[in-house]
Design a protein around this motif. Sequence first.
Motif, PDB file in Angstrom:
ATOM      1  N   LEU A  86       2.980   5.786  -5.967  1.00 23.87           N
ATOM      2  CA  LEU A  86       2.804   5.702  -7.418  1.00 23.87           C
ATOM      3  C   LEU A  86       1.634   6.571  -7.874  1.00 23.87           C
ATOM      4  O   LEU A  86       1.717   7.250  -8.909  1.00 23.87           O
ATOM      5  CB  LEU A  86       2.595   4.254  -7.846  1.00 23.87           C
ATOM      6  N   ARG A  87       0.560   6.561  -7.111  1.00 25.91           N
ATOM      7  CA  ARG A  87      -0.586   7.418  -7.440  1.00 25.91           C
ATOM      8  C   ARG A  87      -0.197   8.893  -7.326  1.00 25.91           C
ATOM      9  O   ARG A  87      -0.535   9.705  -8.192  1.00 25.91           O
ATOM     10  CB  ARG A  87      -1.777   7.106  -6.538  1.00 25.91           C
ATOM     11  N   ASP A  88       0.522   9.256  -6.251  1.00 20.61           N
ATOM     12  CA  ASP A  88       0.974  10.636  -6.067  1.00 20.61           C
ATOM     13  C   ASP A  88       1.887  11.056  -7.212  1.00 20.61           C
ATOM     14  O   ASP A  88       1.807  12.184  -7.702  1.00 20.61           O
ATOM     15  CB  ASP A  88       1.734  10.794  -4.741  1.00 20.61           C
ATOM     16  N   GLU A 104       0.799  -1.221   0.000  1.00 22.10           N
ATOM     17  CA  GLU A 104       0.000   0.000   0.000  1.00 22.10           C
ATOM     18  C   GLU A 104       0.837   1.278   0.000  1.00 22.10           C
ATOM     19  O   GLU A 104       0.513   2.217  -0.735  1.00 22.10           O
ATOM     20  CB  GLU A 104      -0.985  -0.007   1.170  1.00 22.10           C
ATOM     21  N   ALA A 108       1.958   9.944 -10.298  1.00 17.20           N
ATOM     22  CA  ALA A 108       1.193  10.155 -11.532  1.00 17.20           C
ATOM     23  C   ALA A 108       0.521  11.521 -11.500  1.00 17.20           C
ATOM     24  O   ALA A 108       0.407  12.194 -12.528  1.00 17.20           O
ATOM     25  CB  ALA A 108       0.170   9.043 -11.713  1.00 17.20           C
ATOM     26  N   ILE A 109       0.116  11.960 -10.303  1.00 18.16           N
ATOM     27  CA  ILE A 109      -0.540  13.267 -10.168  1.00 18.16           C
ATOM     28  C   ILE A 109       0.466  14.405 -10.270  1.00 18.16           C
ATOM     29  O   ILE A 109       0.240  15.380 -10.986  1.00 18.16           O
ATOM     30  CB  ILE A 109      -1.323  13.343  -8.831  1.00 18.16           C
ATOM     31  N   PRO A 142       2.674   7.330 -15.283  1.00 18.55           N
ATOM     32  CA  PRO A 142       1.486   6.588 -14.849  1.00 18.55           C
ATOM     33  C   PRO A 142       1.645   5.090 -15.127  1.00 18.55           C
ATOM     34  O   PRO A 142       2.033   4.692 -16.228  1.00 18.55           O
ATOM     35  CB  PRO A 142       0.357   7.179 -15.695  1.00 18.55           C
ATOM     36  N   PRO A 187      -0.117   1.047 -13.682  1.00 17.28           N
ATOM     37  CA  PRO A 187      -1.175   0.460 -12.843  1.00 17.28           C
ATOM     38  C   PRO A 187      -0.639   0.373 -11.406  1.00 17.28           C
ATOM     39  O   PRO A 187       0.294  -0.386 -11.140  1.00 17.28           O
ATOM     40  CB  PRO A 187      -1.395  -0.925 -13.441  1.00 17.28           C
ATOM     41  N   PRO A 188      -1.158   1.158 -10.472  1.00  7.98           N
ATOM     42  CA  PRO A 188      -0.523   1.296  -9.171  1.00  7.98           C
ATOM     43  C   PRO A 188      -0.491   0.030  -8.316  1.00  7.98           C
ATOM     44  O   PRO A 188       0.511  -0.237  -7.654  1.00  7.98           O
ATOM     45  CB  PRO A 188      -1.306   2.417  -8.483  1.00  7.98           C
ATOM     46  N   THR A 189      -1.538  -0.759  -8.329  1.00  5.76           N
ATOM     47  CA  THR A 189      -1.562  -1.945  -7.465  1.00  5.76           C
ATOM     48  C   THR A 189      -0.575  -2.992  -7.945  1.00  5.76           C
ATOM     49  O   THR A 189       0.216  -3.528  -7.161  1.00  5.76           O
ATOM     50  CB  THR A 189      -2.995  -2.522  -7.398  1.00  5.76           C
ATOM     51  N   GLU A 204       1.922   1.821  -3.500  1.00 10.25           N
ATOM     52  CA  GLU A 204       0.767   2.160  -4.328  1.00 10.25           C
ATOM     53  C   GLU A 204       0.413   3.640  -4.166  1.00 10.25           C
ATOM     54  O   GLU A 204       0.161   4.353  -5.147  1.00 10.25           O
ATOM     55  CB  GLU A 204      -0.417   1.271  -3.953  1.00 10.25           C
ATOM     56  N   ARG A 205       0.427   4.111  -2.927  1.00  8.93           N
ATOM     57  CA  ARG A 205       0.115   5.518  -2.662  1.00  8.93           C
ATOM     58  C   ARG A 205       1.124   6.444  -3.344  1.00  8.93           C
ATOM     59  O   ARG A 205       0.755   7.443  -3.950  1.00  8.93           O
ATOM     60  CB  ARG A 205       0.107   5.772  -1.150  1.00  8.93           C
TER      61      ARG A 205
END
Length: 193
Positions: free
Chosen positions: A127-129, A121, A131-132, A138, A140-142, A124-125
Motif C-alpha cells: 500500500l505504501r509502494d 505487514e 501510494a508512491i 493513498p 492509511p496503510p496500517t 502495508e508495504r
Amino acid sequence: MDQALIDATAAAVARWGLENVTLDRIGAEAGLSRATVYRRGVTREELVAALTAQAADTYRRAILPALSEPGTAAQRLRAALDALCATADEHLHLLAGMFLARGEVFHQPGPDALVVDAFAEPFERLLRDGAIDGSLRPMPPTVTATVLFNMIGWGYIHLRAAHDWDAPHARRATIDLVLHGLLNGSAHDGESS
C-alpha cells in the motif's frame, strides 16, 4: 516441539474450532492418552502458537514473490492477494476452524486491534509502494492492510468452506471486489471517505 502434536492440534482445530480445542482433544487426534500428552509438558497455548508460526511461515513463503518481483504495487498487491487465497486453500479446514476464534491467533488485543504484523505487514508495504508509484490511491496503510487481510482472508475462507464455492470463483469474486470496488469512476460524487 513435537510435529505430530502440532499436526494433531491442526486436526483438532479443524474438527472442534479453536475455542473448543483442549489438550485432551489434541491427544485424541494424535492417538495419545491424556496422560501421555500431559507428560510431554506442552500446553494448548504453546501448540496453538507453534501451529500459528507454521502458518505464518507458509504465508510468508507464498507472499514473498509479490513483494520482490517487478511491477506496479497494484499488480503486486493482486499477486499478494492471490497468494493469501492460495495459502488459505492449503489450510482451508484449519482456518475455517479458527474463523470464529475471537482473534486469538491473528489479531492483537484491544479496541483498536490490528492484524499481527506477520500477516498485515506485506500488505502495508504494498500500500505504501502504491501510494508512491501512483498505482494505488493513498490510504492509511496500517488500517487498510488489516482490512485487506480480513476481507480477503476471512471472506474467501467463508465462501470456500461454508458456501462450497470453487477456488477460482471465490478468488475472483473477493479480489476483484476489493481491488475495483462498486462505484464507477463518475459515481464518486457524494462518496464519503
